[in-house]
Design a protein around this motif. Structure first.
Motif, PDB file in Angstrom:
ATOM      1  N   SER A 279       0.850  -1.176   0.000  1.00 29.57           N
ATOM      2  CA  SER A 279       0.000   0.000   0.000  1.00 29.57           C
ATOM      3  C   SER A 279       0.894   1.236   0.000  1.00 29.57           C
ATOM      4  O   SER A 279       2.088   1.132  -0.261  1.00 29.57           O
ATOM      5  N   HIS A 280       0.303   2.379   0.333  1.00 33.98           N
ATOM      6  CA  HIS A 280       1.065   3.623   0.428  1.00 33.98           C
ATOM      7  C   HIS A 280       1.210   4.017   1.887  1.00 33.98           C
ATOM      8  O   HIS A 280       0.268   3.870   2.674  1.00 33.98           O
ATOM      9  N   CYS A 281       2.378   4.516   2.252  1.00 30.82           N
ATOM     10  CA  CYS A 281       2.598   5.021   3.602  1.00 30.82           C
ATOM     11  C   CYS A 281       1.641   6.195   3.820  1.00 30.82           C
ATOM     12  O   CYS A 281       1.536   7.083   2.974  1.00 30.82           O
TER      13      CYS A 281
ATOM     14  N   SER B 122       3.495   8.767   1.654  1.00 35.07           N
ATOM     15  CA  SER B 122       2.840   8.300   0.426  1.00 35.07           C
ATOM     16  C   SER B 122       3.686   7.396  -0.459  1.00 35.07           C
ATOM     17  O   SER B 122       3.261   7.060  -1.558  1.00 35.07           O
ATOM     18  N   ARG B 123       4.863   6.972  -0.010  1.00 36.02           N
ATOM     19  CA  ARG B 123       5.635   6.068  -0.861  1.00 36.02           C
ATOM     20  C   ARG B 123       5.003   4.681  -0.855  1.00 36.02           C
ATOM     21  O   ARG B 123       4.368   4.289   0.119  1.00 36.02           O
ATOM     22  N   SER B 124       5.168   3.956  -1.954  1.00 33.27           N
ATOM     23  CA  SER B 124       4.649   2.595  -2.075  1.00 33.27           C
ATOM     24  C   SER B 124       5.543   1.661  -1.274  1.00 33.27           C
ATOM     25  O   SER B 124       6.758   1.654  -1.470  1.00 33.27           O
TER      26      SER B 124
ATOM     27  N   CYS C 204       5.501   3.302   6.527  1.00 28.69           N
ATOM     28  CA  CYS C 204       6.805   2.741   6.171  1.00 28.69           C
ATOM     29  C   CYS C 204       7.701   2.847   7.403  1.00 28.69           C
ATOM     30  O   CYS C 204       7.509   3.717   8.256  1.00 28.69           O
TER      31      CYS C 204
END
Length: 124
Positions: A62-64, A68-70, A86
């Motif tokens: 998912s995204h942090c 927002s990193r994958s 993350c």
């Protein structure tokens, strides 16, 4: 009546921390062919390649929720605590997490430090 079509990959998921890549079939909270399953986060999902059952699936990542990193769902890359985070963001904001999460992160750090230094016992 037409036979159901086999799901085709819609893209490729890549973890921005470990580099894991895998084709995903769906992104969201309600994977197709799952009757009443709703994921707690929007995630990248693929058909489980280890079973012929098309109702089975794997969650890739998912995204942090902070940067927002994958990120993949691997314990080395992220954790889920009401939202996906993350590990770099967890470490930067560790004091904002509950004590249990802080203790778990401390255990992970000590395991990471001791693991690479372990030497094989060559005594016979």
């Amino acid at each position: 009546m037409d036979a159901p079509k086999e799901a085709q990959p819609t893209g490729e998921f890549t973890c921005q921390l470990c580099g894991l890549t895998a084709p995903y079939m769906y992104y969201g909270q309600k994977p197709p062919n799952t009757r009443s399953i709703v994921l707690l986060e929007e995630g990248y999902v693929m058909k489980d390649p280890f079973t012929p059952d098309k109702d089975k699936f794997l969650i890739l990542g998912s995204h942090c929720s902070l940067c927002s990193r994958s990120v993949c769902v691997g314990t080395e890359c992220s954790l889920f605590y009401s939202k996906r985070f993350c590990l770099p963001c967890v470490n930067e904001n560790l004091k904002a997490f509950p004590l249990e999460i802080q203790e778990d992160m401390d255990k992970r750090k000590s395991q990471q430090k001791s693991f690479p230094c372990k030497k094989m016992d060559t005594r016979t």
